[in-house]
Each structure stands twice: as C-alpha cells, then as structure tokens.
Design a protein around this motif. Structure first.
Motif, PDB file in Angstrom:
ATOM      1  N   ARG A  17       0.829  -1.212   0.000  1.00 25.74           N
ATOM      2  CA  ARG A  17       0.000   0.000   0.000  1.00 25.74           C
ATOM      3  C   ARG A  17       0.866   1.265   0.000  1.00 25.74           C
ATOM      4  O   ARG A  17       0.526   2.258  -0.635  1.00 25.74           O
ATOM      5  CB  ARG A  17      -0.945  -0.018   1.193  1.00 25.74           C
ATOM      6  CG  ARG A  17      -2.077  -1.010   0.975  1.00 25.74           C
ATOM      7  CD  ARG A  17      -3.136  -0.913   2.064  1.00 25.74           C
ATOM      8  NE  ARG A  17      -4.255  -1.760   1.726  1.00 25.74           N
ATOM      9  CZ  ARG A  17      -4.360  -3.031   2.098  1.00 25.74           C
ATOM     10  NH1 ARG A  17      -3.406  -3.596   2.801  1.00 25.74           N
ATOM     11  NH2 ARG A  17      -5.415  -3.734   1.760  1.00 25.74           N
ATOM     12  N   GLU A  72       2.140   1.713  -3.454  1.00 26.91           N
ATOM     13  CA  GLU A  72       1.061   2.208  -4.314  1.00 26.91           C
ATOM     14  C   GLU A  72       0.882   3.713  -4.133  1.00 26.91           C
ATOM     15  O   GLU A  72       0.718   4.441  -5.117  1.00 26.91           O
ATOM     16  CB  GLU A  72      -0.249   1.486  -3.999  1.00 26.91           C
ATOM     17  CG  GLU A  72      -1.397   1.948  -4.875  1.00 26.91           C
ATOM     18  CD  GLU A  72      -2.703   1.249  -4.574  1.00 26.91           C
ATOM     19  OE1 GLU A  72      -3.743   1.810  -4.944  1.00 26.91           O
ATOM     20  OE2 GLU A  72      -2.693   0.155  -3.986  1.00 26.91           O
ATOM     21  N   LYS A  73       0.960   4.190  -2.910  1.00 27.72           N
ATOM     22  CA  LYS A  73       0.839   5.632  -2.653  1.00 27.72           C
ATOM     23  C   LYS A  73       1.962   6.392  -3.357  1.00 27.72           C
ATOM     24  O   LYS A  73       1.727   7.445  -3.947  1.00 27.72           O
ATOM     25  CB  LYS A  73       0.867   5.916  -1.152  1.00 27.72           C
ATOM     26  CG  LYS A  73      -0.397   5.518  -0.444  1.00 27.72           C
ATOM     27  CD  LYS A  73      -0.291   5.768   1.044  1.00 27.72           C
ATOM     28  CE  LYS A  73      -1.501   5.212   1.766  1.00 27.72           C
ATOM     29  NZ  LYS A  73      -1.363   5.337   3.220  1.00 27.72           N
ATOM     30  N   ILE A  94       1.193   6.495  -7.069  1.00 28.04           N
ATOM     31  CA  ILE A  94       0.128   7.467  -7.355  1.00 28.04           C
ATOM     32  C   ILE A  94       0.695   8.885  -7.346  1.00 28.04           C
ATOM     33  O   ILE A  94       0.416   9.686  -8.245  1.00 28.04           O
ATOM     34  CB  ILE A  94      -1.034   7.327  -6.336  1.00 28.04           C
ATOM     35  CG1 ILE A  94      -1.699   5.950  -6.437  1.00 28.04           C
ATOM     36  CG2 ILE A  94      -2.049   8.450  -6.503  1.00 28.04           C
ATOM     37  CD1 ILE A  94      -2.293   5.602  -7.760  1.00 28.04           C
ATOM     38  N   GLU A 132       0.841  11.414 -10.602  1.00 23.47           N
ATOM     39  CA  GLU A 132       0.231  12.746 -10.571  1.00 23.47           C
ATOM     40  C   GLU A 132       1.229  13.857 -10.874  1.00 23.47           C
ATOM     41  O   GLU A 132       0.839  14.949 -11.264  1.00 23.47           O
ATOM     42  CB  GLU A 132      -0.441  12.982  -9.223  1.00 23.47           C
ATOM     43  CG  GLU A 132      -1.693  12.143  -9.058  1.00 23.47           C
ATOM     44  CD  GLU A 132      -2.355  12.318  -7.709  1.00 23.47           C
ATOM     45  OE1 GLU A 132      -1.742  12.911  -6.795  1.00 23.47           O
ATOM     46  OE2 GLU A 132      -3.493  11.844  -7.577  1.00 23.47           O
ATOM     47  N   LYS A 163      -8.739  -1.948  -5.681  1.00 24.67           N
ATOM     48  CA  LYS A 163      -8.494  -0.523  -5.400  1.00 24.67           C
ATOM     49  C   LYS A 163      -7.376   0.031  -6.274  1.00 24.67           C
ATOM     50  O   LYS A 163      -7.458   1.150  -6.757  1.00 24.67           O
ATOM     51  CB  LYS A 163      -8.175  -0.319  -3.931  1.00 24.67           C
ATOM     52  CG  LYS A 163      -9.390  -0.504  -3.068  1.00 24.67           C
ATOM     53  CD  LYS A 163      -9.167   0.120  -1.729  1.00 24.67           C
ATOM     54  CE  LYS A 163     -10.467   0.005  -0.963  1.00 24.67           C
ATOM     55  NZ  LYS A 163     -10.687   1.083  -0.078  1.00 24.67           N
ATOM     56  N   THR A 164      -6.337  -0.752  -6.491  1.00 27.51           N
ATOM     57  CA  THR A 164      -5.241  -0.320  -7.362  1.00 27.51           C
ATOM     58  C   THR A 164      -5.759  -0.144  -8.780  1.00 27.51           C
ATOM     59  O   THR A 164      -5.404   0.810  -9.466  1.00 27.51           O
ATOM     60  CB  THR A 164      -4.097  -1.347  -7.350  1.00 27.51           C
ATOM     61  OG1 THR A 164      -3.669  -1.539  -6.008  1.00 27.51           O
ATOM     62  CG2 THR A 164      -2.929  -0.887  -8.208  1.00 27.51           C
ATOM     63  N   GLN A 212      -8.512   0.862  -9.639  1.00 27.13           N
ATOM     64  CA  GLN A 212      -9.259   2.123  -9.700  1.00 27.13           C
ATOM     65  C   GLN A 212      -8.353   3.332  -9.471  1.00 27.13           C
ATOM     66  O   GLN A 212      -8.510   4.365 -10.117  1.00 27.13           O
ATOM     67  CB  GLN A 212     -10.367   2.124  -8.647  1.00 27.13           C
ATOM     68  CG  GLN A 212     -11.440   1.101  -8.877  1.00 27.13           C
ATOM     69  CD  GLN A 212     -12.382   0.971  -7.684  1.00 27.13           C
ATOM     70  OE1 GLN A 212     -12.107   1.479  -6.604  1.00 27.13           O
ATOM     71  NE2 GLN A 212     -13.482   0.270  -7.891  1.00 27.13           N
ATOM     72  N   ASN A 213      -7.406   3.204  -8.531  1.00 26.26           N
ATOM     73  CA  ASN A 213      -6.580   4.344  -8.133  1.00 26.26           C
ATOM     74  C   ASN A 213      -5.605   4.799  -9.216  1.00 26.26           C
ATOM     75  O   ASN A 213      -5.384   5.999  -9.390  1.00 26.26           O
ATOM     76  CB  ASN A 213      -5.804   4.027  -6.855  1.00 26.26           C
ATOM     77  CG  ASN A 213      -6.701   3.920  -5.648  1.00 26.26           C
ATOM     78  OD1 ASN A 213      -7.821   4.409  -5.648  1.00 26.26           O
ATOM     79  ND2 ASN A 213      -6.212   3.266  -4.610  1.00 26.26           N
ATOM     80  N   ALA A 233      -7.402   6.747 -11.983  1.00 23.41           N
ATOM     81  CA  ALA A 233      -7.852   8.026 -11.426  1.00 23.41           C
ATOM     82  C   ALA A 233      -6.673   9.003 -11.309  1.00 23.41           C
ATOM     83  O   ALA A 233      -6.815  10.189 -11.620  1.00 23.41           O
ATOM     84  CB  ALA A 233      -8.500   7.809 -10.064  1.00 23.41           C
ATOM     85  N   ALA A 234      -5.519   8.518 -10.902  1.00 26.99           N
ATOM     86  CA  ALA A 234      -4.330   9.373 -10.802  1.00 26.99           C
ATOM     87  C   ALA A 234      -3.905   9.858 -12.190  1.00 26.99           C
ATOM     88  O   ALA A 234      -3.512  11.020 -12.357  1.00 26.99           O
ATOM     89  CB  ALA A 234      -3.189   8.618 -10.133  1.00 26.99           C
ATOM     90  N   ARG A 258      -6.206  12.656 -13.233  1.00 27.09           N
ATOM     91  CA  ARG A 258      -5.845  13.917 -12.561  1.00 27.09           C
ATOM     92  C   ARG A 258      -4.622  14.536 -13.227  1.00 27.09           C
ATOM     93  O   ARG A 258      -4.557  15.764 -13.422  1.00 27.09           O
ATOM     94  CB  ARG A 258      -5.597  13.671 -11.069  1.00 27.09           C
ATOM     95  CG  ARG A 258      -6.872  13.397 -10.291  1.00 27.09           C
ATOM     96  CD  ARG A 258      -6.639  13.391  -8.784  1.00 27.09           C
ATOM     97  NE  ARG A 258      -5.769  12.314  -8.333  1.00 27.09           N
ATOM     98  CZ  ARG A 258      -6.181  11.098  -7.999  1.00 27.09           C
ATOM     99  NH1 ARG A 258      -7.464  10.783  -8.069  1.00 27.09           N
ATOM    100  NH2 ARG A 258      -5.311  10.187  -7.575  1.00 27.09           N
TER     101      ARG A 258
END
Length: 134
Positions: free
Chosen positions: A40, A43-44, A47, A51, A102-103, A105-106, A109-110, A113
């Motif tokens: 996790r 992953e952060k 992301i 971005e 979740k990954t 989706q994330n 989404a990043a 953005r």
C-alpha cells in the motif's frame, strides 16, 4: 499457511472486499508474483509519481516501468466515442491475478488527474493515435 516470496508483499484485503486472487497467485508455482511487491505504501508512492508527470514521454516511461517491475499492463487510448474531455480517454489496467481492485481504480484516477493538469499530454495521446491528423 501460504508460501512467502523473499520480498515484502502486499497485505491481503479484507474478505469479500477484493477479488484479486492473491492467495491463488501465491499458491501457483508458475504465477508472476511481481505485482505483490506493490504494498500500500508503494502504491501511494506510485500514485504521487503519476500525478507529477508532465509529459507524454514520461507517462509512457512510467507505463513501461510498471510492466517491467510489476507486470502491470497500462492501456491508454482515446475512447470509442468523441473525446471532448479527459473522461473521453480510456485508461485501463489489464486483468491480472494479484492486482487489487483498489489499485485497478486508483491508478487510472491518478492518470486522469495528471491529464487534467496537463492538457498537452492529452493532445499527445490523441496525436499518437492519429486523431489530430498529424
């Protein structure tokens, strides 16, 4: 008990929250466990890195690094309908055992953005697919 790879792996999701197949992947001796390296925290960091992308070349480089290091196949292309906004760009991660919901989706989404902050990247994507007649 499941066999543990020689590197830290992502913790399992709560029961019923994800259908990533993490346990099946760990039990498969032929399985590609690279995706499980993305904890996790990793992953952060990914992301945040996505971005901060400022060019199409950098986006392609991140996509190829994701494939090399984790086995994630990133697909970015203009949608099948008219592209008027960033929402018209199709961003998908290919189905892969071990890739958390979740990954899945994330990351897109990043990328959205990032594209909203950098319209030049959107034009480069459209141009790469010959939608601007270039």
């Amino acid at each position: 008990m499941l066999p543990q790879p020689p590197f830290p792996i992502r913790k399992e999701c709560p029961p019923g929250a994800c259908v990533c197949g993490r346990d099946d992947l760990l039990n498969d001796p032929q399985g590609d466990v690279r995706i499980l390296r993305m904890t996790r925290e990793e992953e952060k960091r990914l992301i945040e890195r996505i971005e901060s992308i400022t060019s199409y070349e950098e986006l392609k480089r991140i996509g190829s690094r994701m494939y090399e290091q984790l086995g994630i196949v990133l697909q970015i292309a203009p949608g099948s309908r008219e592209v008027r906004t960033v929402r018209g760009i199709s961003i998908r991660l290919a189905e892969q055992p071990g890739l958390c919901r979740k990954t899945r989706q994330n990351v897109p989404a990043a990328i959205r953005r990032c594209l909203e902050k950098n319209p030049d990247i959107v034009y480069a994507i459209l141009n790469a697919h010959d939608l601007l007649g270039g």
